[in-house]
Each structure stands twice: as structure tokens, then as C-alpha cells.
Design a protein around this motif. Sequence first.
Motif, PDB file in Angstrom:
ATOM      1  N   VAL A 274       0.847  -1.200   0.000  1.00 38.87           N
ATOM      2  CA  VAL A 274       0.000   0.000   0.000  1.00 38.87           C
ATOM      3  C   VAL A 274       0.878   1.243   0.000  1.00 38.87           C
ATOM      4  O   VAL A 274       1.786   1.369   0.815  1.00 38.87           O
ATOM      5  N   VAL A 275       0.600   2.170  -0.929  1.00 36.44           N
ATOM      6  CA  VAL A 275       1.331   3.441  -0.974  1.00 36.44           C
ATOM      7  C   VAL A 275       0.371   4.632  -0.912  1.00 36.44           C
ATOM      8  O   VAL A 275       0.796   5.780  -0.904  1.00 36.44           O
ATOM      9  N   GLY A 276      -0.927   4.336  -0.884  1.00 33.53           N
ATOM     10  CA  GLY A 276      -1.933   5.401  -0.814  1.00 33.53           C
ATOM     11  C   GLY A 276      -3.140   4.917  -0.049  1.00 33.53           C
ATOM     12  O   GLY A 276      -3.012   4.248   0.970  1.00 33.53           O
ATOM     13  N   THR A 277      -4.326   5.241  -0.554  1.00 37.74           N
ATOM     14  CA  THR A 277      -5.571   4.816   0.090  1.00 37.74           C
ATOM     15  C   THR A 277      -6.375   3.987  -0.899  1.00 37.74           C
ATOM     16  O   THR A 277      -7.110   4.539  -1.738  1.00 37.74           O
ATOM     17  N   PRO A 278      -6.262   2.667  -0.847  1.00 38.67           N
ATOM     18  CA  PRO A 278      -6.995   1.815  -1.793  1.00 38.67           C
ATOM     19  C   PRO A 278      -8.501   1.941  -1.601  1.00 38.67           C
ATOM     20  O   PRO A 278      -8.992   2.091  -0.479  1.00 38.67           O
ATOM     21  N   SER A 279      -9.237   1.861  -2.717  1.00 42.21           N
ATOM     22  CA  SER A 279     -10.695   1.912  -2.641  1.00 42.21           C
ATOM     23  C   SER A 279     -11.316   0.542  -2.882  1.00 42.21           C
ATOM     24  O   SER A 279     -12.462   0.304  -2.493  1.00 42.21           O
ATOM     25  N   TYR A 280     -10.580  -0.351  -3.521  1.00 36.66           N
ATOM     26  CA  TYR A 280     -11.079  -1.704  -3.761  1.00 36.66           C
ATOM     27  C   TYR A 280     -10.705  -2.625  -2.605  1.00 36.66           C
ATOM     28  O   TYR A 280      -9.645  -2.472  -1.984  1.00 36.66           O
ATOM     29  N   ALA A 281     -11.571  -3.611  -2.366  1.00 34.28           N
ATOM     30  CA  ALA A 281     -11.261  -4.619  -1.353  1.00 34.28           C
ATOM     31  C   ALA A 281     -10.360  -5.705  -1.924  1.00 34.28           C
ATOM     32  O   ALA A 281      -9.616  -6.366  -1.192  1.00 34.28           O
ATOM     33  N   SER A 282     -10.400  -5.889  -3.246  1.00 36.73           N
ATOM     34  CA  SER A 282      -9.558  -6.908  -3.878  1.00 36.73           C
ATOM     35  C   SER A 282      -9.312  -6.545  -5.337  1.00 36.73           C
ATOM     36  O   SER A 282     -10.056  -5.750  -5.932  1.00 36.73           O
ATOM     37  N   TYR A 283      -8.258  -7.170  -5.907  1.00 40.43           N
ATOM     38  CA  TYR A 283      -7.874  -6.920  -7.299  1.00 40.43           C
ATOM     39  C   TYR A 283      -7.574  -8.273  -7.951  1.00 40.43           C
ATOM     40  O   TYR A 283      -6.769  -9.061  -7.428  1.00 40.43           O
ATOM     41  N   ALA A 284      -8.234  -8.526  -9.088  1.00 42.29           N
ATOM     42  CA  ALA A 284      -7.922  -9.719  -9.874  1.00 42.29           C
ATOM     43  C   ALA A 284      -6.832  -9.331 -10.872  1.00 42.29           C
ATOM     44  O   ALA A 284      -7.017  -8.401 -11.671  1.00 42.29           O
ATOM     45  N   ILE A 285      -5.709 -10.034 -10.824  1.00 43.32           N
ATOM     46  CA  ILE A 285      -4.538  -9.653 -11.633  1.00 43.32           C
ATOM     47  C   ILE A 285      -4.182 -10.764 -12.614  1.00 43.32           C
ATOM     48  O   ILE A 285      -4.009 -11.930 -12.233  1.00 43.32           O
ATOM     49  N   GLU A 286      -4.029 -10.384 -13.889  1.00 46.77           N
ATOM     50  CA  GLU A 286      -3.499 -11.294 -14.902  1.00 46.77           C
ATOM     51  C   GLU A 286      -2.315 -10.603 -15.574  1.00 46.77           C
ATOM     52  O   GLU A 286      -2.472  -9.510 -16.133  1.00 46.77           O
ATOM     53  N   VAL A 287      -1.152 -11.226 -15.503  1.00 42.31           N
ATOM     54  CA  VAL A 287       0.050 -10.666 -16.121  1.00 42.31           C
ATOM     55  C   VAL A 287       0.208 -11.301 -17.495  1.00 42.31           C
ATOM     56  O   VAL A 287       0.569 -12.474 -17.625  1.00 42.31           O
ATOM     57  N   LYS A 288      -0.092 -10.528 -18.524  1.00 38.46           N
ATOM     58  CA  LYS A 288       0.023 -11.050 -19.885  1.00 38.46           C
ATOM     59  C   LYS A 288       1.445 -10.995 -20.404  1.00 38.46           C
ATOM     60  O   LYS A 288       1.883 -11.863 -21.177  1.00 38.46           O
ATOM     61  N   GLN A 289       2.171  -9.967 -20.013  1.00 35.10           N
ATOM     62  CA  GLN A 289       3.537  -9.795 -20.518  1.00 35.10           C
ATOM     63  C   GLN A 289       4.336  -8.971 -19.527  1.00 35.10           C
ATOM     64  O   GLN A 289       3.848  -7.968 -19.008  1.00 35.10           O
TER      65      GLN A 289
END
Length: 502
Positions: A88-103
Motif C-alpha cells: 500500500v502506498v496510498g488509500t486503496p478503494s477496492y477490497a480486492s484486485y484480480a490480476i493477470e500478467v500477460k507480458q
Amino acid sequence: MASPIRLTGMASGLDTEKIIKDLMKVQREPVNRLQRQKQLDEWKRDAYREMNSLLDELRKTVDTLRFAGNFNKKIVSSENDGIVSAKVVGTPSYASYAIEVKQLAKAEMPAAVELTVDSSITSKTTAIGGTDFTFEVNGKAIDVKSTDTINDVITKVKNADAGVEANFVNGKLLFTSKTGATLTGADGNSFSVKVTSGDGSKLGMDSTGASSSTRVPGQQAEVVINGVTYTSSSNTFTFDGVEFTFKQQNLGAPINVSTKTDEDAVFNMIKGFVDKYNEVIDKINKKITEPKYKGYQPLLDEEKEALPEKTAEKLENMARSGILLRDPILTSALNEFRRAISSPLQAAGVNTAFDTLSEIGISGPPSGKYAYQENGRLYIDETKLRNAIRNNGEDVLKLFTNYSSSTDPATKYNESGIAERLFDQLKQVTDRVTKEAGSTTSLFDDSYLGRKIKDTDEEIERWEDRLKTIEDRYWKQFTAMEQAMAQAQSQGSWFAQMLGQQ
């Protein structure tokens, strides 16, 4: 002005100096009383200022509890740090993040030429020597003089804006392409260094030219966060107050990065407030209940000098004790503090199951016959407080930070969070103490005690002038008496002498 002549008992045989000194002791009593009162006022002023410093420390601690942002501190965790890590570097607004790294992002591998310079050139500041010559790098002509140094060549390459930079490392002259620069090689990913006139052998250059290695272009990272695709020039990317670091691809298999309240940070903030509150009220309670020893007064300077140091210190402490005994300002402040933290929060949207400190695990001392001696100290049920932060964080936040815009004092008080109430009360009491005793941070002291001490100083000064006049009068009277007695004695001797001659 010349000092008057003082006769000290030459005719009368009296110890005139001692007599006058004893007489002046009686005359000095009003001054002594003023000096003792001044010392008491100074002690009281200093004691008030000490209390004010404590209250100011508590006020700063309470101030952190007034703002919602301090309760919304988050921590973030990834279900697979090997693919994506986050912080965390700020104030997140989401409770979760779905992440897909394509490249993943890849840095560009620059094109480069390495030349071996003459062994006589041992540093960047050594003159190249030889003859003047011109060389071309990536299509830009560079003129070199025999008096130039390697540093000069590096600067000329930089100023030529050739799309490459030069450096001197371990006896080698290195030319390296800049990221994204246009290169003149046939493939667009290389360049050459060659002499166009003169002899460049001192720098390892010739007219044939040296071709660079082939540049390998970099690539941007491409990631999908909560269904939206983003690109980044590096594998570190900040989104919604979270810094993500991408480490490997996970095509078609998104991972979850979740946020939650930083329970430890909120708990420690509240605990820090409770600790500071207890520290301050303990010291104030001690001050306003300190015993008053009747009959003990501040010592005058001559009294201190006549006593052993430890004895004088003990007597001073006895005289100072109880200087704020049952002080109305501080006693009233403690009562208002207790009211501020114990009154339920009464505002729209407040969960009545969490409208007092006791309901989140902060209450008075455990029951018992000595509980009354705690004088309002707060105690924390750690398990209960952590559960409230974890499961009812919004209710805890409101309990401390709720703000009321009402102009009605009673309504505003009831609708204000505990931190808001306590902050206002602390401001009121510090203002009252400052009005009474001034502040150590202010150059101008217009407080009640400050003016009183100043008035006492002026009264002492006036008394000192009077005493000087009285003492001079005593000396004149005794001197006149001595002179009269001396004259009488002289006349008596003359009569005796005359009678003796008959």
C-alpha cells in the motif's frame, strides 16, 4: 553623590552597624513578604506551564484520532507473491484486485562499441596526445584535439546529441546507445564509430570503423487489473493506492490481491492515545492532590545561605508542595475529560452497540475496593478492541471522528466523536491555563500571573528605595548622636582640665 560620613560608636561605644542592621530587618519585613509571594507566584506559573505542556502533548495525540484517514490504513496481500507482490502506498478503494500478467516488461539491451585506448592514457584527465583528428559516431562528427582529455571527448559526444553516450571504464572507451534513440545502422538497431580524418589510434579508432552490437528492443508490461488492461514501462505499477510488482506471467489464471484494514496500526494508534491520556491525568491528579504543608514558606537568599544545601532543598520542596492543590482549572478539566470520553455518541447512522468507549473495549479500572483511587484511568481489553477494529471498523471510526455541523452547543457535543470532544476540551483548558500563567513559547507574557509578578517586582523596587532612605536616616541619627557625645566628652575634658589648674 558622595556617601554621608558614618560614625560607628567611637564616642558611645555602641555597635552602631549591628543596631542599624537589626532595625533594618524589621523594616525589610514588607519586602520579605513580597519576595516570598513572588516566589510562590513563580512556582505556580511554572507548575501551570508544566501542566500545559502535558496537555499540549495529549492534544497532539488526540488530533490523530480526529481524522478518518488514520483509521483507514490498509495492508495488502497477494495469494501468490511469486507472480505479483503488492504494498500500500496510498488509500486503496477496492477490497480486492484480480490480476493477470500477460507480458512482463523487459529493459532494452543497448547497442555498444568498445575501443581499447592507448596505454599512455591512464585516466579521464590525461591528455590524448598525438595529432588532431575527427571521428564519426552514429552519423555525428566529433573533432578531437591532441590536447583534449577523455573527459573532453565524453562531453563532446554528449553535446553532439548523437543518440549515444560515451564512458571510460577499465582502460576502455565505451559508446552505448540511449534508450529509444534512432540508430544509423542498416538494421536500425546498430551504429558505427570510425575516423573520417586524421589519426585516431590513440583512442583505438580507425577509418574502417567499428560496428556496434545489435540493440535488442525492450517491451512494456501488459497486465489486466479487475478486467481493464494497462501497460507499463517497468514491472512496478501503481494503481488505486497499491504498488504492484509483476514477476511472471499467469495467462488465463488470474490471482487475487486483497486489502484489509491495518488492524495493528489502528490498535496501536488508539493504545497510544490511552497511554498518553493516562499519563497526563495521573500527573494532573498528583499535582492537584499534592499535600500542602502549612508554615513552610519560600526561603530568602540569606536564609538559604545560612542552611546546609540539602536542608534548604528539603524546606524549599515543602514550601512548593501543594502549589496547585485542588486547582479549579485543572479539576474542572479532568471532569470535562471524563465526560467527553464517557458520554455516548448520539448522531444519525451511529450503531448504538458501539456508541461508547466501553463497547469497543476501553473502560475504567476493574471493580474493587481500590478502583476509586485510579482517578479516571482507562484500561484496554485488547481482545475486545481488536475484534471491534476487525469486525466493526466503521463504527470505531465514527465513535472517534464523527463531525457535527450543528450550531447548537448541546447537539454539537452529543453528535461529535470522542476525539472531537476531547480535542475541543483540551483547547479550552490550555487557553485558560495560558491566560492564567502564559506560555514558554511566547516572548510576551500578558498572563494574570505574569502581570502579578511584574507588579510585585515594581513594588519591591519601590520598597528598596524606601529602605535605602530609612537606612540613611538611621545612620544620620546615630552619626549625629556620636558627634554630640564626642563634643560633650570634649567639653567635659576641658572643664576637668580647667578645674585641675585652679
